[in-house]
Design an enzyme around this catalytic site. Structure first.
Site, PDB file in Angstrom:
ATOM      1  N   ASP A  93      43.555  48.039  21.289  1.00 11.42           N
ATOM      2  CA  ASP A  93      43.752  47.109  20.179  1.00 11.42           C
ATOM      3  C   ASP A  93      44.160  47.918  18.946  1.00 11.42           C
ATOM      4  OD1 ASP A  93      41.463  48.322  19.363  1.00 11.42           O
ATOM      5  OD2 ASP A  93      40.200  46.561  19.416  1.00 11.42           O
ATOM      6  N   ASP A 267      40.878  39.461  27.459  1.00 10.26           N
ATOM      7  CA  ASP A 267      39.836  40.485  27.413  1.00 10.26           C
ATOM      8  C   ASP A 267      38.639  39.906  26.683  1.00 10.26           C
ATOM      9  OD1 ASP A 267      40.944  40.785  24.551  1.00 10.26           O
ATOM     10  OD2 ASP A 267      39.160  42.035  24.549  1.00 10.26           O
ATOM     11  N   CYS A 305      28.564  36.010  46.644  1.00  6.51           N
ATOM     12  CA  CYS A 305      29.283  37.167  46.111  1.00  6.51           C
ATOM     13  C   CYS A 305      29.129  38.351  47.068  1.00  6.51           C
ATOM     14  CB  CYS A 305      28.724  37.514  44.736  1.00  6.51           C
ATOM     15  SG  CYS A 305      29.496  38.953  43.989  1.00  6.51           S
ATOM     16  N   CYS A 307      29.803  41.548  46.126  1.00  3.82           N
ATOM     17  CA  CYS A 307      29.848  42.786  45.342  1.00  3.82           C
ATOM     18  C   CYS A 307      28.700  43.713  45.748  1.00  3.82           C
ATOM     19  CB  CYS A 307      29.812  42.484  43.840  1.00  3.82           C
ATOM     20  SG  CYS A 307      28.173  42.292  43.130  1.00  3.82           S
ATOM     21  N   CYS A 310      25.183  42.310  44.922  1.00  3.73           N
ATOM     22  CA  CYS A 310      24.715  41.178  45.723  1.00  3.73           C
ATOM     23  C   CYS A 310      24.539  41.545  47.204  1.00  3.73           C
ATOM     24  CB  CYS A 310      25.668  40.000  45.558  1.00  3.73           C
ATOM     25  SG  CYS A 310      25.672  39.394  43.863  1.00  3.73           S
TER      26      CYS A 310
HETATM   27 ZN   LIG Z   1      27.742  40.042  42.971  1.00  3.00          ZN
END
Ligand SMILES: [Zn+2]
Length: 378
Positions: A93, A267, A305, A307, A310
Site C-alpha cells: 500500500d 485484502d 474444512c 486445513c 481441522c
Molecule cells: Zn480448517
C-alpha cells in the site's frame, strides 16, 4: 506494463469477473483474497504455510516498513521478496492510510503529510515522491499511489478537496516512479460516498491509462448497503481489461458481493486479527472458540474444512491454547481463517465459471449468517 490482466469470463448470472493477473513473480487467479503481512510477515505464518494454503499474493504495509526496519534495509537485503523469503507476488500500500490512522499530530499540506511515528515519536514526512521511493526500494509487484482516505462521515467540501489533492499526488507518483517496467502503479479512486465525486475521480484516473485501479475510502464505518451502492456505480467506469482492487474489505459476505460488483482483488486484516482473539470463520458461521461451551468439544473446528488445523486438532484443544495465550493457538486459528477465505474465493471462482454465483451466494449466506441479508459487520 509490469502486470497484465486477462479476463477469462464474466458470470452470466451475476456479472462477476473470472480472470488472471500476470505479474513479475507469477500469475494470480482472480477474484482473489490477499492475506496481509503488515511487517513483512503474515503474523505467525511461514511462507511455506502460506503456500500450503494456496495464498497467491500477499500485501505488506509501506508505513510500517518505512518506520521499521526502514526501506533502505529492505533494499539492501535485495527487496521485500528476498528479505522475507516470499517468491510469489507482493502488493504494497502507499502508507497513506496508516499515516492518517496510526500516526499522531499529522499535518497535511499540498506537499504531503508530516507526522510523528506511532513507535518512537520521531517527526517524519511522507509525500508522493517519498511513497514512491519507499515502494521502489521494497520492490513489490504492485504498488499504490499516495492518497488520503477521507473518514466517514465527511463533509462534501472536505472530500472534494481531498480527492482533488489525491489526484494531484497520483500524477506526482507517476513522475517519481522509478521502476514502471517491473512494478505496476495502481491509482486509487476516492470521492467518499458522493456519486459525482467518485465518478469524476474514476474518470480522471482512467484517462491516465494505469496498469490497475484501486477503490479506496470504503469499509471505513459506512453501512454495507452504502459501500455496495458506491461500488455499483464506480466499477462500471473502470476499464474492462485492467484489474480492480477493493482496499480493506474481507468479510465473507463482502468478498462475494464485491466479486458480483466487479472487483478482482481484496485484502483485509480481519481473518488474522480475529483469529488471534480466538474468533474463527467456519462453514457453519462464526465460532468464538474461547467460549466455555467448547471446553469438552473434541470435534474439529470446522468438520468440512481440510486445513492443517481441522485435520489434526479439536475445538477443546484450540480453546485451551487460546485461553492459555499459547502462540501455537494463534497459529492454528490464523491458519484456519486464512485457509477458509482462500477456499471461499476458490469457490467463488468456480461458481463464476459455472455461471451460478448468485446461487452460491444465497447458499453461503444462509449457511454462514442464517440469512441472506446480514446486518453484522463480520
Ligand atoms: Zn480448517
Amino acid at each position: 506494463m509490469a502486470v497484465r490482466y486477462e479476463l477469462i469470463k464474466e458470470c452470466k448470472q451475476s456479472g462477476a469477473r473470472l480472470g488472471r493477473l500476470h505479474t513479475p513473480h507469477g500469475t494470480i487467479d482472480t477474484p482473489i483474497f490477499m492475506p496481509v503481512g503488515t511487517q513483512a510477515t503474515v503474523k505467525t505464518m511461514s511462507p511455506e504455510e502460506l503456500k500450503e494454503m494456496h495464498a497467491q499474493i500477499i500485501l505488506s504495509n509501506t508505513y510500517h516498513l518505512f518506520l521499521r526496519p526502514g526501506h533502505e534495509v529492505v533494499k539492501e537485503a535485495g527487496g521485500l521478496h528476498s528479505f522475507m523469503n516470499w517468491d510469489r507476488p507482493i502488493l504494497t500500500d502507499s502508507g497513506g492510510f496508516q499515516v492518517f490512522s496510526l500516526s499522531q499530530l499529522r499535518n497535511i499540506t499540498e506537499e504531503g503529510v508530516s507526522f510523528r511515528s506511532h513507535l518512537s515519536g520521531e517527526k517524519l514526512f511522507i509525500g508522493p515522491e517519498k511513497a514512491m521511493e519507499i515502494q521502489n526500494a521494497l520492490g513489490a509487484d504492485i504498488i499504490m499511489a499516495f492518497d488520503e482516505c477521507p473518514p466517514y462521515p465527511a463533509e462534501r467540501e472536505y472530500v472534494q478537496a481531498s480527492t482533488e489533492r489525491t489526484y494531484r499526488w497520483l500524477k506526482r507518483c507517476i513522475d517519481a516512479h522509478q521502476r514502471p517496467n517491473d512494478q505496476a502503479l495502481f491509482g486509487i479512486v476516492q470521492g467518499g460516498m458522493y456519486q459525482d465525486l467518485r465518478e469524476e475521480s474514476a474518470k480522471k484516473l482512467v484517462e491516465l491509462d494505469l496498469p490497475g485501479y484501486s477503490i479506496g475510502g470504503l469499509s471505513v464505518g459506512e453501512p454495507k448497503d452504502i459501500m455496495y451502492e458506491v461500488l455499483g456505480y464506480t466499477t462500471p467506469l473502470l476499464p474492462k481489461h485492467k484489474p480492480r482492487y477493493l482496499m480493506g474489505v474481507g468479510s465473507p459476505d463482502a468478498l462475494i458481493q464485491g466479486s458480483i460488483l466487479g472487483i478482482d482483488m481484496f485484502d483485509c486484516v480481519l481473518p488474522t486479527r480475529i483469529a488471534r482473539n480466538g474468533t474463527t470463520m467456519t462453514s457453519q458461521g462464526r465460532i468464538v472458540i474461547r467460549n466455555a461451551k467448547y471446553a469438552r468439544d473434541f470435534t474439529p473446528l470446522d468438520p468440512e474444512c481440510d486445513c492443517y488445523t481441522c485435520r489434526n486438532y479439536t475445538r477443546a484443544y484450540l480453546r485451551h491454547l487460546i485461553k492459555a495465550d499459547e502462540t501455537f493457538g494463534l497459529r492454528l486459528t490464523t491458519y484456519h481463517n486464512l485457509h477458509f477465505l482462500l477456499q471461499l474465493m476458490q469457490q467463488v471462482r468456480q461458481a463464476i465459471l459455472e455461471d451460478r454465483l448468485l446461487d452460491f451466494q444465497e447458499e453461503f449466506m444462509v449457511r454462514y449468517y442464517g440469512s441472506t441479508n446480514p446486518v453484522t459487520a463480520f
